[in-house]
Scaffold this motif. Structure first.
Motif, PDB file in Angstrom:
ATOM      1  N   ARG A 187      43.198  18.291  29.206  1.00 44.89           N
ATOM      2  CA  ARG A 187      43.091  18.705  30.592  1.00 44.89           C
ATOM      3  C   ARG A 187      44.083  17.936  31.465  1.00 44.89           C
ATOM      4  NH1 ARG A 187      39.126  21.556  33.003  1.00 44.89           N
ATOM      5  NH2 ARG A 187      39.125  21.428  35.282  1.00 44.89           N
TER       6      ARG A 187
ATOM      7  N   ILE B 230      46.954  19.414  33.885  1.00 49.97           N
ATOM      8  CA  ILE B 230      47.113  19.073  35.307  1.00 49.97           C
ATOM      9  C   ILE B 230      48.536  18.615  35.576  1.00 49.97           C
ATOM     10  CG2 ILE B 230      46.379  17.541  37.167  1.00 49.97           C
ATOM     11  CD1 ILE B 230      43.703  17.229  35.582  1.00 49.97           C
TER      12      ILE B 230
ATOM     13  N   PRO C 240      50.104  25.270  29.561  1.00 52.16           N
ATOM     14  CA  PRO C 240      49.442  24.656  30.718  1.00 52.16           C
ATOM     15  C   PRO C 240      48.129  25.346  31.092  1.00 52.16           C
ATOM     16  CG  PRO C 240      51.775  24.990  31.177  1.00 52.16           C
ATOM     17  CD  PRO C 240      51.505  25.619  29.858  1.00 52.16           C
ATOM     18  N   VAL C 241      48.112  26.671  31.069  1.00 50.47           N
ATOM     19  CA  VAL C 241      46.897  27.390  31.463  1.00 50.47           C
ATOM     20  C   VAL C 241      45.760  27.093  30.493  1.00 50.47           C
ATOM     21  CG1 VAL C 241      45.902  29.641  31.949  1.00 50.47           C
ATOM     22  CG2 VAL C 241      48.293  29.191  32.510  1.00 50.47           C
TER      23      VAL C 241
ATOM     24  N   LEU D 216      44.517  23.584  30.990  1.00 53.69           N
ATOM     25  CA  LEU D 216      43.689  23.422  32.192  1.00 53.69           C
ATOM     26  C   LEU D 216      42.276  23.953  31.974  1.00 53.69           C
ATOM     27  CD1 LEU D 216      46.150  24.323  35.067  1.00 53.69           C
ATOM     28  CD2 LEU D 216      44.827  22.218  34.848  1.00 53.69           C
ATOM     29  N   ARG D 217      42.162  24.945  31.110  1.00 55.81           N
ATOM     30  CA  ARG D 217      40.856  25.535  30.837  1.00 55.81           C
ATOM     31  C   ARG D 217      40.001  24.608  29.977  1.00 55.81           C
ATOM     32  NH1 ARG D 217      41.309  31.198  31.306  1.00 55.81           N
ATOM     33  NH2 ARG D 217      43.188  31.195  30.066  1.00 55.81           N
TER      34      ARG D 217
ATOM     35  N   ASN E 107      47.626  31.870  38.699  1.00 56.14           N
ATOM     36  CA  ASN E 107      48.399  31.126  37.691  1.00 56.14           C
ATOM     37  C   ASN E 107      49.841  31.626  37.613  1.00 56.14           C
ATOM     38  OD1 ASN E 107      46.209  29.575  37.062  1.00 56.14           O
ATOM     39  ND2 ASN E 107      45.613  30.780  35.270  1.00 56.14           N
TER      40      ASN E 107
ATOM     41  N   ILE F  44      52.545  28.566  36.271  1.00 55.56           N
ATOM     42  CA  ILE F  44      52.078  27.955  35.021  1.00 55.56           C
ATOM     43  C   ILE F  44      51.803  29.055  33.996  1.00 55.56           C
ATOM     44  CG2 ILE F  44      51.210  25.793  35.986  1.00 55.56           C
ATOM     45  CD1 ILE F  44      48.442  26.981  36.048  1.00 55.56           C
ATOM     46  N   ASP F  45      51.824  30.272  34.447  1.00 60.12           N
ATOM     47  CA  ASP F  45      51.684  31.409  33.545  1.00 60.12           C
ATOM     48  C   ASP F  45      52.834  32.366  33.858  1.00 60.12           C
ATOM     49  OD1 ASP F  45      50.636  32.964  31.588  1.00 60.12           O
ATOM     50  OD2 ASP F  45      48.832  33.578  32.694  1.00 60.12           O
TER      51      ASP F  45
ATOM     52  N   PHE G  28      42.776  22.847  42.710  1.00 60.00           N
ATOM     53  CA  PHE G  28      41.888  23.436  41.707  1.00 60.00           C
ATOM     54  C   PHE G  28      40.438  23.375  42.174  1.00 60.00           C
ATOM     55  CE2 PHE G  28      45.476  21.309  39.772  1.00 60.00           C
ATOM     56  CZ  PHE G  28      45.962  22.219  38.844  1.00 60.00           C
TER      57      PHE G  28
ATOM     58  N   ASN H 242      40.537  18.043  39.627  1.00 60.06           N
ATOM     59  CA  ASN H 242      41.581  17.717  38.646  1.00 60.06           C
ATOM     60  C   ASN H 242      42.486  16.556  39.052  1.00 60.06           C
ATOM     61  OD1 ASN H 242      40.762  19.488  36.766  1.00 60.06           O
ATOM     62  ND2 ASN H 242      42.293  21.061  37.217  1.00 60.06           N
TER      63      ASN H 242
ATOM     64  N   ILE I 222      43.798  12.669  38.270  1.00 67.85           N
ATOM     65  CA  ILE I 222      44.024  11.963  37.008  1.00 67.85           C
ATOM     66  C   ILE I 222      43.242  10.643  37.044  1.00 67.85           C
ATOM     67  CG2 ILE I 222      45.779  10.873  35.572  1.00 67.85           C
ATOM     68  CD1 ILE I 222      47.669  13.126  36.662  1.00 67.85           C
TER      69      ILE I 222
END
Ligand SMILES: Nc1ncnc2c1ncn2[C@@H]1O[C@H](COP(=O)(O)OP(=O)(O)OP(=O)(O)O)[C@@H](O)[C@H]1O
Ligand SMILES: [Mg+2]
Lengths: 424, 251
Positions: free
Chosen positions: A330, A334, A417-418, A421-422, B58, B63-64, B98, B102, B104
């Protein structure tokens, strides 16, 4: 990457590792013990081989030493039960043959031993009393500590003079200077003209090379004159007559290249002229070569063991790092979402792995430096830590971090990345 | 900068499709989606579960990648960018908030806020000042050396917002940013969004809750990866935007 960035990455790595202190500490153990055993074993190996080489070199790598040894009972040409004569060993003939007929021989030094007690006042001891030539000292590389060694005049005049080893001097003359004093060897008086450094002293702190270090030297002719070849040896109750012409012959070869050939010639000559195995030969150069070969094998074995332990350590680190990457999927997601490039993720995990292995390496070096000290202290073995050993061991540990960190870091960097993140 | 710049969309999607292959059959999370999000607009994306909201976000966040179609950020076609260039784009032009904050865990508040800057090829010299100012703005100036674990959910989300703003993004994206918060805290966060919008930020947020959606300027409803309807709000682009040069959020 700029210095500041790398430093921040290292700090981040350390703080990530500190989140799991015990796990990180345990992970470094493999490398720690690997590195420390490399250093310790190298130190022990170096020490052992240095000691062997020094002893051998003291015997003289140009020399071939022939010694008389008493053959086993069934070979002995004895007779009577109580007082029997055992005759064996090197002869004047052997000496002459080597001297006259062997090419490449520089000097030949005969030694006769005299089985007599040495006494000064009320102090008595039983050193090796050796009748020999003045060149003995030079051929065997001995060092005069005080006074002088035997001379040609001593020989010509058949003088009653002697040179004693420092160990003998220390025992017989605890206070006064031995030079000029008269000591008694058997029934006769001898003037002490010099003190010779014993081999132990010459070898600094290492152990004696087998033979006793208590030695007394008299001129060969003096020995011949006063003590015949026939000598009485007292042995636990029984008396034994021994007939030995020469106890030792030191053959000095001019060119070290010729040592093996001369040694072989000596063996051949002795084999032909002696009916019984009443002699032995010591060839320091051969011993030296053998010692070097032994050291080479030792290093190979040691290197393999060390490599295996470091390999196991590296695999341990890789295993933990793979688990860490999965655990922190995760976080990776991020960071990627916030703009981290693949190389940033690679660097992060690689640095973490290197911190682990280098940490293990550092403690390993510390332990590896302590271990030889403990070995010296408890096992009374000599050890030598070469300055390269800790450096090499340390570099290897850093290398392990890189090699075994690459795959986990690559795994982390190539995550989607996706998906990451999940991850919960 | 001219009015043309103002009209140039921040995010432009042309016939974007995102398909997932599940065994034999194909799921179209986005199905021929086309839309332009203008500069300074504040959008709420709504729709039932599985309608493709997160997928859209996304894609917007780079990121997608779309399976087909074109997505342009600030006029840059993302389809032509490699992984590194796309990452650089994320760290320079996008801010992502998010649902689960999220942050760190091993970094403190200040470091968390600064994270996007660390990843820029050429980080700004005033990064730390910016981060401090943002922390002050979200009311966490006294907590800079705290770890995320030591903060409440609302505080964590405010750190996340500061982090999304630190790179002065062209586009702020939020996926159910208030979903994990109680209503009072959610309102604080929404007030912050209002402020940002008033300053000219472009915000696209995904939400389930109609009353959260109402806070936005425009609402888009998705169904099966397509736009079901769009409700444009009465509020126009805020005046602050006109006063400002194109791109960037004042902080
Ligand atoms: N990784 C994936 N693999 C397969 N299908 C996926 C994947 N991610 C999303 N989908 C599918 O794509 C569709 C859209 O998903 P998406 O997450 O965008 O929905 P959403 O609108 O965000 O829903 P929610 O409100 O529940 O968060 C869903 O049908 C989902 O099952
Ligand atoms: Mg969703």
């Amino acid at each position: 990457m700029k210095g500041g960035t790398l430093w921040r990455t290292v700090r981040l790595g350390v703080s990530s590792l500190l989140l799991h202190k015990l796990r990180s500490a345990l992970t470094t153990m493999g490398v720690l013990f690997g590195v420390s055993s490399v250093i310790a074993m190298l130190a022990i190996g170096e020490g052992a081989s240095a000691e062997a080489q020094e002893q051998i070199r003291l015997l003289g790598s140009n020399n071939i030493i022939l010694r008389s040894i008493k053959p086993r009972e069934d070979f002995a040409t004895g007779s009577a039960q109580t007082t029997r004569v055992v005759s064996y060993g090197l002869t004047e003939d052997d000496l002459e043959r080597i001297e006259k007929t062997f090419p490449g021989v520089a000097r030949v030094v005969p030694v006769r031993e005299i089985y007599e007690e040495v006494r000064f006042g009320d102090r008595a001891m039983n050193p090796r009393v050796m009748a020999t030539l003045p060149v003995y000292r030079e051929v065997t590389n001995r060092v005069v500590y005080e006074g002088r060694f035997l001379t040609d005049q001593d020989l010509e005049r058949v003088a009653n003079v002697c040179v004693i080893a420092d160990t003998v001097a220390a025992y017989l003359f605890p206070v006064e200077s031995p030079i000029g004093q008269e000591i008694k060897i058997g029934a006769d008086y001898y003037t002490v003209v010099g003190v010779l450094m014993s081999r132990v002293r010459q070898q600094s702190d290492s152990a004696p090379a087998g033979k006793s270090t208590a030695e007394v030297f008299i001129p060969l002719e003096t020995g011949r004159k006063w003590y015949g070849t026939m000598q009485v040896k007292m042995r636990a109750g029984s008396r034994e007559m021994e007939e030995v012409e020469l106890h030792e012959i030191v053959v000095e070869v001019a060119d070290p290249k010729n040592v093996p050939f001369v040694a072989e010639a000596c063996r051949e000559m002795l084999r032909r002229n002696h009916k019984q195995p009443d002699y032995e030969d010591v060839v320091p150069l051969e011993l030296l070569l053998r010692a070097e070969e032994t050291k080479r094998i030792f290093n190979i074995v040691l290197g393999s063991i060390a490599s295996i332990s470091l390999l196991v350590g590296g695999i341990g680190i890789m295993n933990v790092m793979l688990a860490t990457v999965t655990e922190r999927t995760r976080e990776i997601g991020i960071r990627r979402a916030l703009g981290a490039k693949r190389r940033h993720i690679v660097t992060q995990f690689l640095v973490e792995t290197v911190v682990l292995s280098v940490g293990g390496g550092l403690f390993g070096v510390a332990l590896g430096l302590l271990a030889p000290w403990a070995v010296e202290y408890f096992a009374d073995m000599r050890t030598i830590i070469t300055p390269t050993a800790p450096i090499v061991a340390f570099a290897i540990s850093a290398g392990i971090g890189v090699v075994f960190g690459l795959y986990p870091a690559w795994r982390a960097a190539t995550m989607d990345p996706v998906e990451a993140l999940r991850h919960e | 900068m001219s009015a043309l710049d103002l009209n140039k969309p921040v995010a432009e999607l042309i016939d974007v499709t995102r398909t997932y292959r599940m065994g034999g059959n194909e799921v179209r999370a986005l199905d021929g989606f086309s839309h332009s999000f203008g500069r300074g607009e504040y959008w709420a994306i709504m729709g039932s579960s599985g309608s493709g909201k997160s997928t859209l976000l996304n894609v917007l966040a780079c990121i997608d990648r779309p399976s087909s179609g074109i997505y342009k950020v600030d006029g840059i076609d993302t389809g032509t960018l490699d992984d590194d260039a796309l990452s650089e784009l994320r760290s320079r032009k996008l801010g992502f908030i998010f649902q689960a904050y999220n942050l760190i865990p091993q970094l403190d508040v200040l470091e968390n806020i600064m994270t996007p800057l660390f990843y820029q090829d050429d980080p700004p010299a005033d990064g730390e000042q910016r981060a401090r100012r943002l922390a002050e703005r979200v009311g966490l100036a006294k907590r800079l050396d705290h770890r995320p674990m030591q903060l409440s959910g609302g505080q964590q989300q405010r750190v996340a917002i500061a982090r999304a703003l630190v790179n002065q993004p062209a586009l702020i994206l939020a996926d159910e940013a208030t979903g994990n918060l109680d209503s009072a805290t959610a309102l604080e966060i929404l007030a912050l969004f209002d402020e940002l919008h008033a300053e000219g930020a472009t915000i696209i947020m995904v939400t389930h809750e109609p009353d959260v959606g109402e806070r936005a300027q425009h609402v888009m409803r998705l169904k099966d990866g397509r736009i079901e309807n769009i409700v444009r709000g009465q509020r126009g682009a805020p005046t602050a935007l006109r006063a400002q040069a194109s791109g960037g959020v004042a902080s």
